[in-house]
Design a protein around this motif. Structure first.
Motif, mmCIF file in Angstrom:
data_model
loop_
_atom_site.group_PDB
_atom_site.id
_atom_site.type_symbol
_atom_site.label_atom_id
_atom_site.label_comp_id
_atom_site.label_asym_id
_atom_site.label_seq_id
_atom_site.Cartn_x
_atom_site.Cartn_y
_atom_site.Cartn_z
ATOM 1 N N ILE A 197 0.820 -1.195 0.044
ATOM 2 C CA ILE A 197 0.066 -0.021 0.082
ATOM 3 C C ILE A 197 0.936 1.088 -0.078
ATOM 4 O O ILE A 197 1.815 1.451 0.910
ATOM 5 C CB ILE A 197 -0.755 0.012 1.133
ATOM 6 C CG1 ILE A 197 -1.749 -1.309 1.048
ATOM 7 C CG2 ILE A 197 -1.519 1.279 1.239
ATOM 8 C CD1 ILE A 197 -2.730 -1.362 2.494
ATOM 9 N N GLU A 198 0.671 2.080 -0.887
ATOM 10 C CA GLU A 198 1.529 3.520 -1.035
ATOM 11 C C GLU A 198 0.631 4.608 -0.543
ATOM 12 O O GLU A 198 -0.549 4.762 -1.246
ATOM 13 C CB GLU A 198 2.038 3.651 -2.492
ATOM 14 C CG GLU A 198 2.893 4.647 -2.787
ATOM 15 C CD GLU A 198 3.207 4.861 -4.136
ATOM 16 O OE1 GLU A 198 4.340 4.490 -4.522
ATOM 17 O OE2 GLU A 198 2.378 5.142 -4.998
ATOM 18 N N VAL A 199 1.186 5.095 0.332
ATOM 19 C CA VAL A 199 0.393 6.289 0.908
ATOM 20 C C VAL A 199 1.311 7.350 0.771
ATOM 21 O O VAL A 199 2.274 7.626 0.985
ATOM 22 C CB VAL A 199 0.187 6.241 2.321
ATOM 23 C CG1 VAL A 199 -0.436 7.291 3.129
ATOM 24 C CG2 VAL A 199 -0.606 4.923 2.610
ATOM 25 N N SER A 200 0.747 8.234 -0.257
ATOM 26 C CA SER A 200 1.502 9.720 -0.624
ATOM 27 C C SER A 200 0.686 10.866 -0.078
ATOM 28 O O SER A 200 -0.576 11.251 -0.507
ATOM 29 C CB SER A 200 1.635 9.845 -2.098
ATOM 30 O OG SER A 200 2.163 8.818 -2.592
ATOM 31 N N GLY A 201 1.300 11.784 0.978
ATOM 32 C CA GLY A 201 0.802 12.686 1.358
ATOM 33 C C GLY A 201 1.028 14.139 0.699
ATOM 34 O O GLY A 201 2.160 14.331 -0.002
#
Length: 268
Positions: A197-201
């Motif tokens: 899972i890639e979480v980009s803020g």
């Protein structure tokens, strides 16, 4: 009467002399020469000067000729007995030497057999070690092939699902809609493997402030996935990109919204 007896004695003597002479001559000619193994000269029968061994030629000596005398017999048989004893001694020595050679040969054969057995044991050990090494090499080759296959599949992750979580300016708390969107994404992942899972803020503004704000929003998403859906941490990759352009936007553009993009990547 006495004259007749004397004449009879003379006639008897005359008749006996050729017979004794012939017997003596035949005995001397018929005795074979004996040759010892030790190289000594052959035996010969002692030859007397005349047929009655040099005694004075008279009727008494003729009648008492020593054919049956022990001394005469010993004189003829002692050399033969000596040679026989010598032959027995040589035979005994040959037997002893033969036994010694046989014992030495048996000892050498036993030593050779032990060496052959030891060599066979070493060969068996070498074969066993070679087989073990071959098995270890085969196992290592299989592990290398499996590792290569896994590393080859690292770049085979494909985007399976994506959602965007919006935040109000200056807030980092997840709204109900944001939680529902994360629930819909994380629920199908339970019990699955080979996904990340890639979480980009992203946050508006500039410099370190935008990066810090984007990290706080991304942390909120990650915390929810960990605590609510038990997603392992090693499957989550968090990125704090500040005001960089997200999604498929062109490089050089800046984000004007506070958001977190969540993408599920799977390796088929």
């Amino acid at each position: 009467m006495k004259n007749h007896i004397f004449v009879l004695s003379i006639v008897t003597t005359a008749l006996a002399m050729p017979a004794f002479a012939q017997q003596n001559s035949s005995d001397q000619q018929g005795t074979p020469a004996m040759q010892a193994d030790s190289g000594r000269p052959p035996l010969t029968v002692p030859k007397a000067p005349d047929f009655w061994d040099g005694d004075d030629p008279n009727v008494v000596h003729l009648i008492l000729h020593p054919f049956a005398n022990k001394k005469y017999v010993h004189r003829l048989t002692d050399p033969i007995r000596d040679r026989l004893n010598e032959l027995d001694q040589i035979t005994a020595e040959q037997k002893a030497r033969t036994r010694e050679i046989d014992a030495r040969n048996q000892q050498e054969l036993q030593l050779a057999s032990e060496k052959v057995t030891l060599a066979d044991q070493h060969a068996s050990d070498a074969v066993a070690k070679a087989q073990a090494a071959q098995a270890a090499a085969t196992q290592s080759s299989m592990r290398v092939a499996s590792t290569e296959q896994r590393f080859t599949g690292v770049d085979a992750y494909k985007k399976d699902a994506q959602t965007e979580i919006r935040f109000s300016p200056g807030q980092t708390v997840l709204s109900k809609n944001a939680k529902n969107a994360l629930d819909q994404m994380a629920a199908p992942l339970k019990g699955q493997r080979d996904y990340i899972i890639e979480v980009s803020g992203y946050a508006p503004g500039g410099g370190a402030t935008a990066i810090a704000n984007s990290k706080k929003m991304a942390d909120s998403v990650v915390r929810y996935l960990l605590l609510t859906h038990n997603i392992p941490m090693y499957r989550i990759y968090e990125l704090s990109l500040g005001n960089a352009s997200g999604g498929e936007a062109m490089a050089g553009k800046r984000s004007s919204a506070a958001k977190v993009e969540v993408s599920v990547l799977k390796n088929d």
